[in-house]
Design a protein around this motif. Structure first.
Motif, PDB file in Angstrom:
ATOM      1  N   MET A   1       3.160   3.067  16.111  1.00  0.00           N
ATOM      2  CA  MET A   1       3.516   1.643  16.084  1.00  0.00           C
ATOM      3  C   MET A   1       4.602   1.343  15.044  1.00  0.00           C
ATOM      4  SD  MET A   1       1.010  -1.665  15.570  1.00  0.00           S
ATOM      5  CE  MET A   1      -0.010  -1.197  16.960  1.00  0.00           C
ATOM      6  N   PHE A   2       4.579   2.110  13.931  1.00  0.00           N
ATOM      7  CA  PHE A   2       5.568   1.916  12.870  1.00  0.00           C
ATOM      8  C   PHE A   2       6.451   3.150  12.699  1.00  0.00           C
ATOM      9  CE2 PHE A   2       2.137  -1.023  11.852  1.00  0.00           C
ATOM     10  CZ  PHE A   2       2.821  -2.181  11.516  1.00  0.00           C
ATOM     11  N   ASP A   3       6.633   3.907  13.772  1.00  0.00           N
ATOM     12  CA  ASP A   3       7.353   5.178  13.677  1.00  0.00           C
ATOM     13  C   ASP A   3       8.705   5.023  12.988  1.00  0.00           C
ATOM     14  OD1 ASP A   3       5.316   6.524  14.874  1.00  0.00           O
ATOM     15  OD2 ASP A   3       6.234   6.634  16.857  1.00  0.00           O
ATOM     16  N   ASN A   4       8.851   5.749  11.877  1.00  0.00           N
ATOM     17  CA  ASN A   4      10.095   5.821  11.115  1.00  0.00           C
ATOM     18  C   ASN A   4      10.522   4.496  10.491  1.00  0.00           C
ATOM     19  OD1 ASN A   4      10.539   8.622  11.582  1.00  0.00           O
ATOM     20  ND2 ASN A   4      11.197   8.110  13.658  1.00  0.00           N
ATOM     21  N   LEU A   5       9.658   3.503  10.480  1.00  0.00           N
ATOM     22  CA  LEU A   5       9.977   2.257   9.801  1.00  0.00           C
ATOM     23  C   LEU A   5       9.701   2.403   8.312  1.00  0.00           C
ATOM     24  CD1 LEU A   5       8.639  -0.530  12.208  1.00  0.00           C
ATOM     25  CD2 LEU A   5      10.901   0.536  12.117  1.00  0.00           C
ATOM     26  N   SER A   6      10.436   1.635   7.533  1.00  0.00           N
ATOM     27  CA  SER A   6      10.327   1.678   6.079  1.00  0.00           C
ATOM     28  C   SER A   6       9.438   0.528   5.605  1.00  0.00           C
ATOM     29  CB  SER A   6      11.719   1.555   5.464  1.00  0.00           C
ATOM     30  OG  SER A   6      11.650   1.431   4.064  1.00  0.00           O
ATOM     31  N   VAL A   7       8.365   0.866   4.895  1.00  0.00           N
ATOM     32  CA  VAL A   7       7.364  -0.120   4.480  1.00  0.00           C
ATOM     33  C   VAL A   7       7.150  -0.023   2.974  1.00  0.00           C
ATOM     34  CG1 VAL A   7       4.962  -0.867   4.713  1.00  0.00           C
ATOM     35  CG2 VAL A   7       6.208  -0.009   6.719  1.00  0.00           C
ATOM     36  N   ILE A   8       7.193  -1.160   2.309  1.00  0.00           N
ATOM     37  CA  ILE A   8       6.844  -1.244   0.891  1.00  0.00           C
ATOM     38  C   ILE A   8       5.450  -1.845   0.781  1.00  0.00           C
ATOM     39  CG2 ILE A   8       7.353  -2.347  -1.323  1.00  0.00           C
ATOM     40  CD1 ILE A   8      10.314  -2.416  -0.432  1.00  0.00           C
ATOM     41  N   VAL A   9       4.568  -1.181   0.067  1.00  0.00           N
ATOM     42  CA  VAL A   9       3.229  -1.713  -0.189  1.00  0.00           C
ATOM     43  C   VAL A   9       3.048  -1.802  -1.694  1.00  0.00           C
ATOM     44  CG1 VAL A   9       0.752  -1.420   0.109  1.00  0.00           C
ATOM     45  CG2 VAL A   9       2.313  -0.675   1.922  1.00  0.00           C
ATOM     46  N   THR A  10       2.848  -3.009  -2.212  1.00  0.00           N
ATOM     47  CA  THR A  10       2.586  -3.150  -3.642  1.00  0.00           C
ATOM     48  C   THR A  10       1.086  -3.065  -3.897  1.00  0.00           C
ATOM     49  OG1 THR A  10       2.316  -5.566  -3.758  1.00  0.00           O
ATOM     50  CG2 THR A  10       4.577  -4.710  -3.726  1.00  0.00           C
ATOM     51  N   GLY A  11       0.746  -2.624  -5.096  1.00  0.00           N
ATOM     52  CA  GLY A  11      -0.661  -2.385  -5.383  1.00  0.00           C
ATOM     53  C   GLY A  11      -1.207  -1.254  -4.546  1.00  0.00           C
ATOM     54  N   GLY A  12      -0.319  -0.333  -4.160  1.00  0.00           N
ATOM     55  CA  GLY A  12      -0.698   0.719  -3.218  1.00  0.00           C
ATOM     56  C   GLY A  12      -1.501   1.855  -3.808  1.00  0.00           C
ATOM     57  N   GLY A  13      -1.791   1.781  -5.097  1.00  0.00           N
ATOM     58  CA  GLY A  13      -2.533   2.857  -5.716  1.00  0.00           C
ATOM     59  C   GLY A  13      -4.038   2.752  -5.597  1.00  0.00           C
ATOM     60  N   ALA A  14      -4.528   1.577  -5.201  1.00  0.00           N
ATOM     61  CA  ALA A  14      -5.983   1.380  -5.150  1.00  0.00           C
ATOM     62  C   ALA A  14      -6.315   0.227  -4.211  1.00  0.00           C
ATOM     63  CB  ALA A  14      -6.529   1.084  -6.551  1.00  0.00           C
ATOM     64  N   GLY A  15      -7.587   0.152  -3.856  1.00  0.00           N
ATOM     65  CA  GLY A  15      -8.121  -0.998  -3.138  1.00  0.00           C
ATOM     66  C   GLY A  15      -7.428  -1.293  -1.821  1.00  0.00           C
ATOM     67  N   ILE A  16      -7.169  -2.579  -1.571  1.00  0.00           N
ATOM     68  CA  ILE A  16      -6.577  -3.014  -0.311  1.00  0.00           C
ATOM     69  C   ILE A  16      -5.189  -2.418  -0.131  1.00  0.00           C
ATOM     70  CG2 ILE A  16      -5.790  -5.019   1.004  1.00  0.00           C
ATOM     71  CD1 ILE A  16      -7.994  -6.646  -0.467  1.00  0.00           C
ATOM     72  N   GLY A  17      -4.397  -2.365  -1.210  1.00  0.00           N
ATOM     73  CA  GLY A  17      -3.056  -1.803  -1.106  1.00  0.00           C
ATOM     74  C   GLY A  17      -3.066  -0.343  -0.703  1.00  0.00           C
ATOM     75  N   ARG A  18      -3.945   0.432  -1.298  1.00  0.00           N
ATOM     76  CA  ARG A  18      -4.038   1.850  -0.942  1.00  0.00           C
ATOM     77  C   ARG A  18      -4.454   2.000   0.522  1.00  0.00           C
ATOM     78  NH1 ARG A  18      -5.291   6.434  -4.529  1.00  0.00           N
ATOM     79  NH2 ARG A  18      -5.743   8.266  -3.255  1.00  0.00           N
ATOM     80  N   ALA A  19      -5.456   1.233   0.937  1.00  0.00           N
ATOM     81  CA  ALA A  19      -5.908   1.297   2.323  1.00  0.00           C
ATOM     82  C   ALA A  19      -4.786   0.906   3.283  1.00  0.00           C
ATOM     83  CB  ALA A  19      -7.119   0.390   2.517  1.00  0.00           C
ATOM     84  N   ALA A  20      -3.993  -0.095   2.908  1.00  0.00           N
ATOM     85  CA  ALA A  20      -2.879  -0.515   3.765  1.00  0.00           C
ATOM     86  C   ALA A  20      -1.810   0.569   3.835  1.00  0.00           C
ATOM     87  CB  ALA A  20      -2.288  -1.821   3.242  1.00  0.00           C
ATOM     88  N   GLY A  21      -1.481   1.167   2.687  1.00  0.00           N
ATOM     89  CA  GLY A  21      -0.488   2.232   2.689  1.00  0.00           C
ATOM     90  C   GLY A  21      -0.893   3.395   3.578  1.00  0.00           C
ATOM     91  N   LEU A  22      -2.159   3.770   3.518  1.00  0.00           N
ATOM     92  CA  LEU A  22      -2.656   4.858   4.364  1.00  0.00           C
ATOM     93  C   LEU A  22      -2.581   4.491   5.842  1.00  0.00           C
ATOM     94  CD1 LEU A  22      -5.740   5.872   2.196  1.00  0.00           C
ATOM     95  CD2 LEU A  22      -3.729   7.291   2.644  1.00  0.00           C
ATOM     96  N   LYS A  23      -2.907   3.243   6.171  1.00  0.00           N
ATOM     97  CA  LYS A  23      -2.861   2.815   7.578  1.00  0.00           C
ATOM     98  C   LYS A  23      -1.429   2.775   8.097  1.00  0.00           C
ATOM     99  CE  LYS A  23      -7.197   0.225   7.920  1.00  0.00           C
ATOM    100  NZ  LYS A  23      -7.775   1.121   8.944  1.00  0.00           N
ATOM    101  N   PHE A  24      -0.511   2.236   7.297  1.00  0.00           N
ATOM    102  CA  PHE A  24       0.895   2.214   7.726  1.00  0.00           C
ATOM    103  C   PHE A  24       1.395   3.644   7.947  1.00  0.00           C
ATOM    104  CE2 PHE A  24       1.315  -2.125   5.725  1.00  0.00           C
ATOM    105  CZ  PHE A  24       1.803  -2.779   6.852  1.00  0.00           C
ATOM    106  N   ALA A  25       1.129   4.520   6.992  1.00  0.00           N
ATOM    107  CA  ALA A  25       1.590   5.901   7.112  1.00  0.00           C
ATOM    108  C   ALA A  25       0.953   6.595   8.310  1.00  0.00           C
ATOM    109  CB  ALA A  25       1.278   6.672   5.833  1.00  0.00           C
ATOM    110  N   GLY A  26      -0.315   6.297   8.564  1.00  0.00           N
ATOM    111  CA  GLY A  26      -1.008   6.891   9.690  1.00  0.00           C
ATOM    112  C   GLY A  26      -0.435   6.467  11.030  1.00  0.00           C
ATOM    113  N   GLN A  27       0.321   5.359  11.025  1.00  0.00           N
ATOM    114  CA  GLN A  27       0.964   4.891  12.253  1.00  0.00           C
ATOM    115  C   GLN A  27       2.465   5.162  12.241  1.00  0.00           C
ATOM    116  OE1 GLN A  27      -0.250   0.996  13.634  1.00  0.00           O
ATOM    117  NE2 GLN A  27      -2.288   1.226  12.802  1.00  0.00           N
TER     118      GLN A  27
END
Length: 250
Positions: A1-27
């Motif tokens: 869904m996000f193939d090769n798109l560039s995504v910035i996630v702040t607070g990506g080291g923990a909690g909701i931000g980390r979970a979001a970063g993993l989901k974006f990367a997984g897609q």
């Protein structure tokens, strides 16, 4: 869904931000994990890479313009631009009532929760405008929808996020940029409040907390963030989406 798109996630080291970063990367997204905590951010990058994804960490205080510039430059230089900004980083207050809020508490909460998302949004807009599209997802809160979910500084900061979200949505919709926000209810994360239970603020708020419902997992909030950033939400703009098991309906 996000193939090769560039995504910035702040607070990506923990909690909701980390979970979001993993989901974006997984897609398929290439993710910039921005966080003040180097250990957490670098750990998130390693986890993404171990799963076959692409990510890079940028460390620093996101209310500092120089750090914001570094985050944006990293996304542009390494991933070719910016398609999505997920403003997730935030701090809690101590449920402090207005008469007891110190200058230090006010400035810290507003700086991290509101100024940083503004700076990041301002910085990514030229790149999104150049592409003619983009998605920004902010993190509001139940405290953005009511006066009974947090102390003064946090409540004001999250009401400000709603204003930022709606202003961006109106001003840039004709240029193909959508801005929405999630409004989490109670969520199991590492965020701490420094709560002093004897203070006037907690005492005043306690009667309103009964309808809060179950505590959600960070993954549930992240799923809503990823949805709002995706083409599945292509006609959703300016929305503040409660992710709270119905607390906003009580």
């Amino acid at each position: 869904m996000f193939d090769n798109l560039s995504v910035i996630v702040t607070g990506g080291g923990a909690g909701i931000g980390r979970a979001a970063g993993l989901k974006f990367a997984g897609q398929g997204a290439r993710v910039v994990i921005a966080d003040i905590d180097a250990t957490g951010a670098e750990s998130a990058v390693r986890e993404i890479e171990a799963a076959g994804g692409v990510a890079v960490a940028v460390i620093g205080d996101l209310s500092d313009q120089q750090v914001v510039d570094r985050v944006v430059a990293t996304a542009v230089e390494q991933f070719g631009g910016i398609d999505v900004l997920a403003n997730v980083a935030g701090v809690m207050d101590a449920m402090t009532a207005t008469a007891d809020v110190t200058d230090a508490e006010w400035e810290r909460v507003i700086r991290i929760n509101l100024t940083a998302p503004f700076l990041l949004s301002r910085a990514v807009l030229p790149h999104m405008l150049a592409k003619g599209k983009g998605a920004i997802v902010n993190t509001a809160s139940q405290a953005a929808l009511r006066g009974s979910a947090a102390g003064t500084a946090y409540t004001v900061s999250k009401h400000g996020i709603v204003g930022l979200t709606k202003s961006l949505a109106v001003m840039y919709r004709a240029q193909g940029i959508r801005t929405n926000a999630v409004a989490p209810g109670a969520t199991r994360t590492a965020i701490t409040s420094g709560l002093t239970i004897e203070g006037h603020g907690p005492g005043a708020l306690r009667p309103y907390m009964a309808g809060m419902g179950r505590v959600s997992e960070a993954d549930e909030q992240a799923a809503a963030i990823v949805f709002l950033a995706s083409d599945a939400a292509s006609n959703i703009n300016g929305v503040v989406l409660p992710v709270d098991n119905g607390w906003a309906a009580v």
